[in-house]
Design an enzyme around this catalytic site. Sequence first.
Site, mmCIF file in Angstrom:
data_model
loop_
_atom_site.group_PDB
_atom_site.id
_atom_site.type_symbol
_atom_site.label_atom_id
_atom_site.label_comp_id
_atom_site.label_asym_id
_atom_site.label_seq_id
_atom_site.Cartn_x
_atom_site.Cartn_y
_atom_site.Cartn_z
ATOM 1 N N LYS A 1 1.689 2.240 -5.078
ATOM 2 C CA LYS A 1 2.210 1.696 -6.347
ATOM 3 C C LYS A 1 1.258 1.987 -7.505
ATOM 4 O O LYS A 1 1.692 2.362 -8.595
ATOM 5 C CB LYS A 1 2.429 0.175 -6.215
ATOM 6 C CG LYS A 1 3.448 -0.200 -5.137
ATOM 7 C CD LYS A 1 3.598 -1.696 -4.989
ATOM 8 C CE LYS A 1 2.401 -2.400 -4.398
ATOM 9 N NZ LYS A 1 2.109 -2.099 -2.986
ATOM 10 N N GLY A 2 -0.056 1.823 -7.245
ATOM 11 C CA GLY A 2 -1.050 2.041 -8.298
ATOM 12 C C GLY A 2 -0.965 3.454 -8.854
ATOM 13 O O GLY A 2 -0.917 3.664 -10.066
ATOM 14 N N GLY B 1 -4.487 -4.375 -3.793
ATOM 15 C CA GLY B 1 -5.487 -3.340 -4.050
ATOM 16 C C GLY B 1 -4.717 -2.096 -4.434
ATOM 17 O O GLY B 1 -4.095 -1.464 -3.587
ATOM 18 N N HIS B 2 -4.692 -1.804 -5.733
ATOM 19 C CA HIS B 2 -3.910 -0.671 -6.228
ATOM 20 C C HIS B 2 -4.870 0.429 -6.666
ATOM 21 O O HIS B 2 -5.645 0.258 -7.594
ATOM 22 C CB HIS B 2 -3.004 -1.122 -7.393
ATOM 23 C CG HIS B 2 -1.969 -2.121 -6.977
ATOM 24 N ND1 HIS B 2 -1.051 -2.671 -7.840
ATOM 25 C CD2 HIS B 2 -1.688 -2.655 -5.755
ATOM 26 C CE1 HIS B 2 -0.270 -3.509 -7.164
ATOM 27 N NE2 HIS B 2 -0.643 -3.517 -5.914
ATOM 28 N N ASP C 1 0.800 -1.230 0.000
ATOM 29 C CA ASP C 1 0.000 0.000 0.000
ATOM 30 C C ASP C 1 0.830 1.276 0.000
ATOM 31 O O ASP C 1 0.425 2.305 0.536
ATOM 32 C CB ASP C 1 -0.970 0.021 1.211
ATOM 33 C CG ASP C 1 -1.873 -1.191 1.227
ATOM 34 O OD1 ASP C 1 -2.211 -1.681 0.141
ATOM 35 O OD2 ASP C 1 -2.242 -1.635 2.328
ATOM 36 N N GLN D 1 2.031 -6.032 -3.235
ATOM 37 C CA GLN D 1 2.528 -6.120 -1.851
ATOM 38 C C GLN D 1 3.841 -5.336 -1.708
ATOM 39 O O GLN D 1 4.015 -4.341 -2.386
ATOM 40 C CB GLN D 1 2.711 -7.592 -1.409
ATOM 41 C CG GLN D 1 1.407 -8.364 -1.247
ATOM 42 C CD GLN D 1 0.810 -8.848 -2.555
ATOM 43 O OE1 GLN D 1 1.474 -9.478 -3.356
ATOM 44 N NE2 GLN D 1 -0.452 -8.559 -2.794
HETATM 45 P P1 GDP Z 1 -0.751 0.335 -3.498
HETATM 46 O O1 GDP Z 1 -1.322 -0.953 -3.023
HETATM 47 O O2 GDP Z 1 0.715 0.436 -3.278
HETATM 48 O O3 GDP Z 1 -1.139 0.652 -4.916
HETATM 49 O O4 GDP Z 1 -1.394 1.462 -2.581
HETATM 50 P P2 GDP Z 1 -2.952 1.614 -2.225
HETATM 51 O O5 GDP Z 1 -3.667 2.101 -3.411
HETATM 52 O O6 GDP Z 1 -3.458 0.375 -1.559
HETATM 53 O O7 GDP Z 1 -2.882 2.684 -1.070
HETATM 54 C C1 GDP Z 1 -2.402 3.961 -1.286
HETATM 55 C C2 GDP Z 1 -3.496 4.971 -0.922
HETATM 56 O O8 GDP Z 1 -2.933 6.240 -0.829
HETATM 57 C C3 GDP Z 1 -4.588 5.083 -1.983
HETATM 58 O O9 GDP Z 1 -5.787 5.423 -1.334
HETATM 59 C C4 GDP Z 1 -4.107 6.231 -2.862
HETATM 60 O O10 GDP Z 1 -5.172 6.901 -3.525
HETATM 61 C C5 GDP Z 1 -3.465 7.122 -1.847
HETATM 62 N N1 GDP Z 1 -2.305 7.898 -2.291
HETATM 63 C C6 GDP Z 1 -1.287 7.530 -3.141
HETATM 64 N N2 GDP Z 1 -0.352 8.499 -3.181
HETATM 65 C C7 GDP Z 1 -0.759 9.476 -2.338
HETATM 66 C C8 GDP Z 1 -0.196 10.720 -1.904
HETATM 67 O O11 GDP Z 1 0.908 11.116 -2.284
HETATM 68 N N3 GDP Z 1 -0.932 11.436 -0.998
HETATM 69 C C9 GDP Z 1 -2.127 11.030 -0.519
HETATM 70 N N4 GDP Z 1 -2.757 11.793 0.357
HETATM 71 N N5 GDP Z 1 -2.686 9.869 -0.908
HETATM 72 C C10 GDP Z 1 -2.008 9.093 -1.782
HETATM 73 P P1 IMO Z 2 -0.864 -4.201 -2.246
HETATM 74 O O1 IMO Z 2 -0.433 -4.766 -3.565
HETATM 75 C C1 IMO Z 2 -0.996 -4.557 2.100
HETATM 76 C C2 IMO Z 2 -0.995 -8.615 3.730
HETATM 77 C C3 IMO Z 2 -2.241 -9.092 4.454
HETATM 78 C C4 IMO Z 2 -1.612 -10.066 5.437
HETATM 79 C C5 IMO Z 2 -0.487 -10.702 4.642
HETATM 80 C C6 IMO Z 2 -0.837 -12.029 3.994
HETATM 81 O O2 IMO Z 2 -2.155 -3.486 -2.286
HETATM 82 O O3 IMO Z 2 0.230 -3.414 -1.631
HETATM 83 P P2 IMO Z 2 -2.347 -12.678 1.889
HETATM 84 O O4 IMO Z 2 -3.801 -12.379 1.602
HETATM 85 O O5 IMO Z 2 -1.412 -12.122 0.876
HETATM 86 O O6 IMO Z 2 -2.099 -14.135 2.160
HETATM 87 O O7 IMO Z 2 -2.056 -11.925 3.296
HETATM 88 O O8 IMO Z 2 -0.159 -9.771 3.623
HETATM 89 N N1 IMO Z 2 -1.217 -8.113 2.354
HETATM 90 C C7 IMO Z 2 -1.165 -6.826 2.013
HETATM 91 N N2 IMO Z 2 -1.021 -5.721 2.764
HETATM 92 N N3 IMO Z 2 -1.096 -4.449 0.753
HETATM 93 C C8 IMO Z 2 -1.218 -5.547 -0.017
HETATM 94 O O9 IMO Z 2 -1.162 -5.506 -1.360
HETATM 95 C C9 IMO Z 2 -1.307 -6.801 0.612
HETATM 96 N N4 IMO Z 2 -1.453 -8.063 0.164
HETATM 97 C C10 IMO Z 2 -1.380 -8.860 1.243
HETATM 98 O O10 IMO Z 2 -2.903 -8.032 5.077
HETATM 99 O O11 IMO Z 2 -1.037 -9.341 6.506
HETATM 100 MG MG MG Z 3 -2.854 -1.634 -1.800
#
Ligand code: GDP
Ligand code: IMO
Ligand code: MG
Length: 404
Positions: free
Chosen positions: A22-23, A46-47, A19, A205
């Site tokens: 990356k997305g 979840g990107h 999280d 991840q």
């Molecule tokens: P990923 O799994 O690495 O793609 O990250 P996620 O999408 O799960 O989580 C990142 C969250 O932070 C999402 O809700 C994005 O919309 C948000 N986000 C990404 N970059 C920024 C930033 O620079 N500032 C803020 N406030 N939100 C961001």
């Molecule tokens: P993105 O790509 C954050 C965490 C779960 C749990 C552990 C194992 O959005 O960054 P799993 O379902 O993979 O067997 O769970 O890894 N986890 C993540 N945490 N971002 C993710 O993906 C994750 N994918 C798995 O919460 O602790």
């Molecule tokens: Mg994510």
Amino acid sequence: MAGKINKMNSALIGLQWGDEGKGKLVDNLAGSFDAVCRYQGGANAGHTVIYKGEKLSLHLIPSGIFHQNKLSIIGNGVVIDIVQLIKEIEELKQRGIKINDNLKISKRSHLILPSYFEEEKEMKDKIGTTARAIGPAYSNKILRKGIRMGDINSPDYLSKFNLPPEYLKTLESFRRNYGHMITDTVELLRKMLKDNKKIIFEGAQGVLLDIDFGTYPYVTSSNPTPGGILTGSGIPPNTISTIIGVTKAYTTRVGRGPFPTRMEKETEELIRNTGDEFGATTGRPRNCGWLDLVALKFSSWISGVTEIALTKIDALDKLPEVKIATAYEIDGEKQEYFPSEVWKLEKANPIYKSFPGWNNTKSVKEYNNLPEEAKAYMKFIEDFLEVNIRYISTGRERGDLIRV
Ligand code: GDP
Ligand code: IMO
Ligand code: MG
């Protein structure tokens, strides 16, 4: 032997516990590449991408899909929940996104079978998984009990597996509607590199969730680290020249497992709200902590990071003080190296360096317009990691990005 091929490809790797944003980064960078390729993980990812003002979560489809003339590739290392994939394709189509010949799925990628969700139940509580049956999918693959995407083209072959009739119908419907997307992506990537096309590999991840290098057993079941690109896509090892390591300006973690720099409750709640720290896949509140340079030094080394993307600096706005962990104290001893044992990490007390806070980085688009305090914070990170920060993300919108 391969002759002349493009070796200037990139990878984008999460350096923390996922999280990192990356997305958002891939959506920003995809314009400079010909294809975006996912190489591991599954719908546990979840990107988030903001598209036309709407917050969309991608789970299996690469985050470059909003660039309609770029190819999206799901590599052999990804485990596919076909029900989720159909849902994702349909939802994007409803929003007017073209998904047709621009999405390719590896024949060698493994299917997540319905029975795996039963196996997942135990791990959901033990590890705090996303309940997406990722562990069972990879373990069945390793046990050589899996079914691969290319196999759905042969009803005869499938009949050996005693699959539920409903599931067989779903596979058949996928084959009818989207079967043309299933292809040999190794050959596809080879041809692209031969044609001097550029690929960016999108990690899911993060390094600290890596099955080998993460905080085992509180990890996922694949290799987000660059090694996973080789086994999860089939490109030659010498074809990646840039590795972008993505880190938040602080740290978050969902699920169970040690988290040395976790903030005290009040600050954590503040950051969770300003940073909107709720899971993009499960909606779970993310635990929040200070930036951990002990962990980042390890994860950026393991990944061979050539540049850093620092995200969510804006979520730290308005704090009087911000902190960074530079070492741990474990059993009375100072330790600068990230321990491999989970039971050591559970006892680690971070040693912090404190920095004055700043007020306004939200949506800043020029480096020079950033507050001096934020610049000093980032300079310290660069010096410590010995890697330059190339991208600074200042908000969730596509345009909220500084290229340094
Ligand atoms: P990923 O799994 O690495 O793609 O990250 P996620 O999408 O799960 O989580 C990142 C969250 O932070 C999402 O809700 C994005 O919309 C948000 N986000 C990404 N970059 C920024 C930033 O620079 N500032 C803020 N406030 N939100 C961001
Ligand atoms: P993105 O790509 C954050 C965490 C779960 C749990 C552990 C194992 O959005 O960054 P799993 O379902 O993979 O067997 O769970 O890894 N986890 C993540 N945490 N971002 C993710 O993906 C994750 N994918 C798995 O919460 O602790
Ligand atoms: Mg994510």
